[in-house]
Motif scaffolding. Structure first.
Motif, PDB file in Angstrom:
ATOM      1  N   MET A 278       0.629  -1.052   0.127  1.00 36.28           N
ATOM      2  CA  MET A 278      -0.176  -0.064   0.075  1.00 36.28           C
ATOM      3  C   MET A 278       0.789   1.410   0.015  1.00 36.28           C
ATOM      4  O   MET A 278       0.569   2.455  -0.811  1.00 36.28           O
ATOM      5  CB  MET A 278      -0.895  -0.268   1.188  1.00 36.28           C
ATOM      6  CG  MET A 278      -1.961   1.077   1.275  1.00 36.28           C
ATOM      7  SD  MET A 278      -3.076   0.674   2.645  1.00 36.28           S
ATOM      8  CE  MET A 278      -2.170   0.687   3.905  1.00 36.28           C
ATOM      9  N   TYR A 279       2.024   1.267   0.758  1.00 37.17           N
ATOM     10  CA  TYR A 279       3.114   2.441   0.868  1.00 37.17           C
ATOM     11  C   TYR A 279       4.117   2.169  -0.023  1.00 37.17           C
ATOM     12  O   TYR A 279       4.920   3.048  -0.421  1.00 37.17           O
ATOM     13  CB  TYR A 279       3.326   2.516   2.392  1.00 37.17           C
ATOM     14  CG  TYR A 279       1.996   3.116   3.132  1.00 37.17           C
ATOM     15  CD1 TYR A 279       1.824   4.583   3.158  1.00 37.17           C
ATOM     16  CD2 TYR A 279       1.521   2.416   4.022  1.00 37.17           C
ATOM     17  CE1 TYR A 279       0.883   5.110   3.967  1.00 37.17           C
ATOM     18  CE2 TYR A 279       0.368   2.868   4.764  1.00 37.17           C
ATOM     19  CZ  TYR A 279       0.072   4.309   4.448  1.00 37.17           C
ATOM     20  OH  TYR A 279      -0.877   4.717   5.424  1.00 37.17           O
ATOM     21  N   GLY A 280       4.427   1.141  -0.785  1.00 35.07           N
ATOM     22  CA  GLY A 280       5.409   0.753  -1.556  1.00 35.07           C
ATOM     23  C   GLY A 280       6.606   0.949  -0.835  1.00 35.07           C
ATOM     24  O   GLY A 280       7.810   1.340  -1.107  1.00 35.07           O
ATOM     25  N   ALA A 281       6.702   0.214   0.524  1.00 41.78           N
ATOM     26  CA  ALA A 281       7.919   0.442   1.145  1.00 41.78           C
ATOM     27  C   ALA A 281       8.238  -1.258   1.688  1.00 41.78           C
ATOM     28  O   ALA A 281       7.284  -1.935   2.160  1.00 41.78           O
ATOM     29  CB  ALA A 281       7.561   1.260   2.562  1.00 41.78           C
ATOM     30  N   ALA A 282       9.491  -1.288   1.523  1.00 33.95           N
ATOM     31  CA  ALA A 282      10.058  -2.789   1.974  1.00 33.95           C
ATOM     32  C   ALA A 282       9.275  -3.896   1.794  1.00 33.95           C
ATOM     33  O   ALA A 282       9.248  -4.796   2.521  1.00 33.95           O
ATOM     34  CB  ALA A 282      10.020  -2.567   3.524  1.00 33.95           C
ATOM     35  N   VAL A 286       9.447  -7.736   3.579  1.00 35.49           N
ATOM     36  CA  VAL A 286       8.248  -8.051   4.122  1.00 35.49           C
ATOM     37  C   VAL A 286       7.709  -9.465   3.648  1.00 35.49           C
ATOM     38  O   VAL A 286       7.411 -10.404   4.211  1.00 35.49           O
ATOM     39  CB  VAL A 286       7.000  -7.105   4.093  1.00 35.49           C
ATOM     40  CG1 VAL A 286       5.860  -7.704   4.502  1.00 35.49           C
ATOM     41  CG2 VAL A 286       7.657  -6.113   4.965  1.00 35.49           C
ATOM     42  N   ALA A 287       7.750  -9.864   2.231  1.00 31.99           N
ATOM     43  CA  ALA A 287       7.258 -10.808   1.450  1.00 31.99           C
ATOM     44  C   ALA A 287       8.125 -11.927   1.943  1.00 31.99           C
ATOM     45  O   ALA A 287       7.658 -13.012   2.129  1.00 31.99           O
ATOM     46  CB  ALA A 287       7.376 -10.713   0.051  1.00 31.99           C
ATOM     47  N   SER A 288       9.431 -11.811   1.873  1.00 33.75           N
ATOM     48  CA  SER A 288      10.336 -12.928   2.467  1.00 33.75           C
ATOM     49  C   SER A 288      10.172 -13.288   3.856  1.00 33.75           C
ATOM     50  O   SER A 288      10.365 -14.520   4.063  1.00 33.75           O
ATOM     51  CB  SER A 288      12.011 -12.466   2.192  1.00 33.75           C
ATOM     52  OG  SER A 288      11.972 -12.200   0.694  1.00 33.75           O
TER      53      SER A 288
END
Length: 309
Positions: A278-282, A286-288
């Motif tokens: 949503m914020y285009g951050a990390a 986060v996915a990993s």
């Protein structure tokens, strides 16, 4: 161990299917983005609305239970945020997303399933009490903090920015409408209820499949330290705080202590990627962390279940 494995593996298989589909070029990056937009803006808000609108908010709602779980959540949020910023030198926006990943345990997809397998369906009252506040507490804390670090102004302008961000967020709209229906006692028309149910059934599969495609895009290159920190905070620090407070405050039943500790011991949930996206951050971190943390939960979750009995 076998019971937890049978719960975790289907999650991995759906994520792996999304990964394989993108790897084999059967599913494009644009399709992944569209699927995540559907999950984030429509399906998961419907899921949150349906869950909160039908919960018995008074059942098993204990202040000690809430404090033992959410004190740990908030501590873990700031531990992840400042750890990412001060130890790994990540930008503030990335740091907030990383803190949110450490904050938001997978209380539904893993927490309820593991709790039911370990202690039986009749033991889940305290789990539902935690879940009733989980998304609102986590999203309000995450959104407010993100908007503060992004804001260029303070005072009234900052308050206006934060308020606008919260009330324009599809997830928070779903949560707010769910509480409105629950507290007012308004009956949702059967046709609308069925339509919401149709959409919400796709929420978790769509988010997990899309996450697999995202994982192919964002490989954990050079992020091992941050991912290890997130997993340590989520799988060790959070349940340790919940267990310590639950034991020292007194007043918690064994059922409530189990719910607080086992829920806290779950890996970061899919909503943490939705927040990061949503914020285009990390997003890669986060996915990993979701993938690796979910795998580690087989081991760490079993240990916590053994500890609380």
């Amino acid at each position: 161990m076998g019971d937890i494995l049978t719960i975790v593996m289907p999650v991995f298989l759906v994520v792996a299917a999304g990964y394989a589909a993108v790897w084999a070029k059967l599913f494009s990056d644009a399709a992944v983005d569209g699927l995540m937009a559907f999950a984030q803006k429509f399906a998961i808000p419907c899921l949150l609305f349906a869950a909160i609108s039908t919960l018995d908010l008074g059942r098993d709602f204990d202040l000690g239970l809430m404090l033992s779980y959410y004190s740990g959540s908030i501590i873990c949020f700031f531990a992840g945020l400042f750890g990412a910023r001060l130890i790994f030198g990540r930008p503030w926006e990335d740091s907030v997303a990383i803190g949110f990943c450490a904050l938001f345990a997978n209380s539904v997809l893993l927490g309820l399933a593991v709790g039911e397998r370990a202690y039986g369906i009749d033991s889940l009252g305290p789990n539902y009490a935690i879940i009733a506040l989980h998304a609102p507490v986590c999203y309000i804390l995450g959104i407010v903090t993100m908007e503060i670090v992004r804001a260029q102004t303070g005072g009234v302008a900052l308050i206006r920015t934060v308020t606008r961000a919260i009330f324009r967020n599809a997830l928070m709209i779903g949560i707010g409408l769910g509480f409105a229906v629950n507290l007012s006692g308004i009956a949702v028309p059967a046709i609308l209820d069925e339509a919401v149910a149709l959409i919400m059934r796709a929420a978790l599969p769509a988010a997990l499949f899309g996450l697999g495609g995202v994982l192919y895009r964002y490989k954990p290159e050079g992020d091992a330290g941050v991912i290890a920190m997130i997993c340590g905070i989520s799988l060790v620090l959070h349940p340790t705080i919940a267990w310590s407070l639950g034991k020292t405050m007194g007043g918690l039943s064994q059922e409530e202590l189990r719910a607080a500790v086992v829920t806290a011991a779950m890996a970061p949930g899919v909503n943490t990627y939705i927040f990061a996206d949503m914020y285009g951050a990390a997003r890669r971190v986060v996915a990993s962390s979701i993938l690796i943390g979910t795998g580690l939960t087989v081991i760490t979750g079993s240990a916590w279940i053994l500890l609380v009995g």
